[in-house]
Design a protein around this motif. Structure first.
Motif, PDB file in Angstrom:
ATOM      1  N   PHE A  39      56.639 -46.099  25.322  1.00 46.77           N
ATOM      2  CA  PHE A  39      56.267 -44.686  25.363  1.00 46.77           C
ATOM      3  C   PHE A  39      54.907 -44.545  26.027  1.00 46.77           C
ATOM      4  O   PHE A  39      53.946 -45.199  25.650  1.00 46.77           O
ATOM      5  CB  PHE A  39      56.235 -44.094  23.948  1.00 46.77           C
ATOM      6  N   ASP A  40      54.841 -43.663  27.016  1.00 46.23           N
ATOM      7  CA  ASP A  40      53.601 -43.392  27.748  1.00 46.23           C
ATOM      8  C   ASP A  40      53.220 -41.934  27.532  1.00 46.23           C
ATOM      9  O   ASP A  40      53.874 -41.028  28.050  1.00 46.23           O
ATOM     10  CB  ASP A  40      53.818 -43.670  29.240  1.00 46.23           C
ATOM     11  N   ALA A  41      52.172 -41.698  26.768  1.00 49.47           N
ATOM     12  CA  ALA A  41      51.739 -40.335  26.453  1.00 49.47           C
ATOM     13  C   ALA A  41      51.341 -39.561  27.705  1.00 49.47           C
ATOM     14  O   ALA A  41      51.397 -38.335  27.713  1.00 49.47           O
ATOM     15  CB  ALA A  41      50.571 -40.362  25.468  1.00 49.47           C
ATOM     16  N   GLY A  42      50.991 -40.253  28.759  1.00 46.35           N
ATOM     17  CA  GLY A  42      50.625 -39.588  29.999  1.00 46.35           C
ATOM     18  C   GLY A  42      51.808 -38.954  30.716  1.00 46.35           C
ATOM     19  O   GLY A  42      51.634 -38.139  31.612  1.00 46.35           O
ATOM     20  N   ARG A  43      53.023 -39.317  30.312  1.00 48.21           N
ATOM     21  CA  ARG A  43      54.221 -38.771  30.964  1.00 48.21           C
ATOM     22  C   ARG A  43      54.870 -37.657  30.157  1.00 48.21           C
ATOM     23  O   ARG A  43      55.847 -37.072  30.611  1.00 48.21           O
ATOM     24  CB  ARG A  43      55.225 -39.892  31.210  1.00 48.21           C
ATOM     25  N   GLY A  44      54.381 -37.386  28.962  1.00 50.54           N
ATOM     26  CA  GLY A  44      54.970 -36.314  28.156  1.00 50.54           C
ATOM     27  C   GLY A  44      54.856 -36.608  26.677  1.00 50.54           C
ATOM     28  O   GLY A  44      54.260 -37.600  26.259  1.00 50.54           O
ATOM     29  N   SER A  45      55.456 -35.730  25.903  1.00 52.17           N
ATOM     30  CA  SER A  45      55.373 -35.850  24.450  1.00 52.17           C
ATOM     31  C   SER A  45      56.319 -36.932  23.927  1.00 52.17           C
ATOM     32  O   SER A  45      57.256 -37.347  24.625  1.00 52.17           O
ATOM     33  CB  SER A  45      55.738 -34.513  23.797  1.00 52.17           C
ATOM     34  N   LEU A  46      56.086 -37.348  22.704  1.00 46.46           N
ATOM     35  CA  LEU A  46      56.967 -38.327  22.071  1.00 46.46           C
ATOM     36  C   LEU A  46      58.368 -37.740  21.922  1.00 46.46           C
ATOM     37  O   LEU A  46      59.361 -38.429  22.151  1.00 46.46           O
ATOM     38  CB  LEU A  46      56.413 -38.753  20.708  1.00 46.46           C
ATOM     39  N   GLY A  47      58.460 -36.462  21.587  1.00 42.62           N
ATOM     40  CA  GLY A  47      59.764 -35.815  21.469  1.00 42.62           C
ATOM     41  C   GLY A  47      60.530 -35.838  22.777  1.00 42.62           C
ATOM     42  O   GLY A  47      61.742 -36.063  22.805  1.00 42.62           O
ATOM     43  N   ALA A  48      59.843 -35.600  23.883  1.00 41.94           N
ATOM     44  CA  ALA A  48      60.481 -35.630  25.202  1.00 41.94           C
ATOM     45  C   ALA A  48      60.952 -37.040  25.540  1.00 41.94           C
ATOM     46  O   ALA A  48      62.045 -37.232  26.085  1.00 41.94           O
ATOM     47  CB  ALA A  48      59.524 -35.111  26.266  1.00 41.94           C
ATOM     48  N   TYR A  49      60.144 -38.033  25.206  1.00 49.25           N
ATOM     49  CA  TYR A  49      60.520 -39.426  25.445  1.00 49.25           C
ATOM     50  C   TYR A  49      61.786 -39.774  24.660  1.00 49.25           C
ATOM     51  O   TYR A  49      62.738 -40.329  25.210  1.00 49.25           O
ATOM     52  CB  TYR A  49      59.365 -40.352  25.051  1.00 49.25           C
ATOM     53  N   LEU A  50      61.798 -39.413  23.387  1.00 46.00           N
ATOM     54  CA  LEU A  50      62.958 -39.717  22.543  1.00 46.00           C
ATOM     55  C   LEU A  50      64.197 -38.965  23.020  1.00 46.00           C
ATOM     56  O   LEU A  50      65.301 -39.514  23.017  1.00 46.00           O
ATOM     57  CB  LEU A  50      62.644 -39.394  21.085  1.00 46.00           C
ATOM     58  N   ALA A  51      64.024 -37.709  23.448  1.00 42.04           N
ATOM     59  CA  ALA A  51      65.152 -36.942  23.981  1.00 42.04           C
ATOM     60  C   ALA A  51      65.691 -37.609  25.242  1.00 42.04           C
ATOM     61  O   ALA A  51      66.912 -37.667  25.454  1.00 42.04           O
ATOM     62  CB  ALA A  51      64.733 -35.500  24.263  1.00 42.04           C
ATOM     63  N   GLY A  52      64.806 -38.119  26.081  1.00 40.31           N
ATOM     64  CA  GLY A  52      65.239 -38.822  27.287  1.00 40.31           C
ATOM     65  C   GLY A  52      66.024 -40.073  26.971  1.00 40.31           C
ATOM     66  O   GLY A  52      67.040 -40.373  27.610  1.00 40.31           O
ATOM     67  N   VAL A  53      65.584 -40.821  25.971  1.00 39.39           N
ATOM     68  CA  VAL A  53      66.320 -42.028  25.561  1.00 39.39           C
ATOM     69  C   VAL A  53      67.686 -41.639  25.003  1.00 39.39           C
ATOM     70  O   VAL A  53      68.699 -42.270  25.318  1.00 39.39           O
ATOM     71  CB  VAL A  53      65.510 -42.850  24.527  1.00 39.39           C
TER      72      VAL A  53
END
Length: 195
Positions: A73-87
């Motif tokens: 997870f890279d906070a510079g690319r977006g929120s944790l929620g967005a990262y998890l939604a992408g996965v």
């Protein structure tokens, strides 16, 4: 004139400390992150897949990936929620590719409960309207459906939605516009037939 400074999302101190704890193997941190983010990830997956089992599996895949590699997870690319939604999105796509089909939407599951205060006739109209909406949404091509779900149903910012969908910002905007136009045409046609 002031120089342009791009916006970079910042993690809350609490989320950042939970991610550090997770990287050290603290399972309580994963439990806390799950309680904070799982409902939104599940709703997103359910809106895309329409199947509770597929949505639950995709949500689980997202948190397993986070537990196994919190540093991904890279906070510079977006929120944790967005990262998890992408996965979760990638998990859904992979499952559909393996099965050779796209999940069907369960209209009964997705239709929200009508207002309890409304009279029975009004409740019936509300339920029919929701079923028409979900049927029209299900009929959209995948990229447009995903864009409409992210922006209009989940209320995500265009930039965040584009990161989740893995496309350029202008591409996402085009998908949302085309999806909205198709939805309006489908819902307008349905009203004309009923009238």
């Amino acid at each position: 004139m002031l120089p342009f400074v791009p916006w970079t999302p910042r993690l809350s101190a609490d989320t950042a400390s939970l991610l550090r704890a997770l990287a050290r193997g603290d399972t309580r941190a994963l439990d806390t992150l799950y309680r904070q983010e799982a409902a939104a990830v599940y709703r997103y997956a359910l809106a895309l897949a329409g199947e509770p089992a597929a949505a639950a599996d995709a949500t689980q895949e997202a948190f397993v990936a986070l537990a196994e590699r919190p540093q991904a997870f890279d906070a510079g690319r977006g929120s944790l929620g967005a990262y998890l939604a992408g996965v979760a999105r990638h998990a859904l796509l992979a499952a559909w590719r393996r099965s050779g089909r796209e999940a069907e939407v369960d209209d009964e599951l997705l239709a929200q409960r009508p207002d309890d205060d409304a009279d029975p006739a009004q409740q019936l109209v509300q339920r029919q309207d929701l079923q028409q909406l979900w049927a029209a949404l299900r009929a959209l091509p995948w990229p447009q459906r995903e864009a409409v779900v992210l922006v209009d149903l989940q209320g995500r910012a265009y930039a965040e939605a584009a990161r989740i969908a893995g496309c350029e910002l202008n591409t996402l905007r085009t998908r949302v516009l085309r999806g909205r136009n198709r939805l309006a045409a489908a819902l307008g046609a349905g009203q004309g037939d009923a009238g």
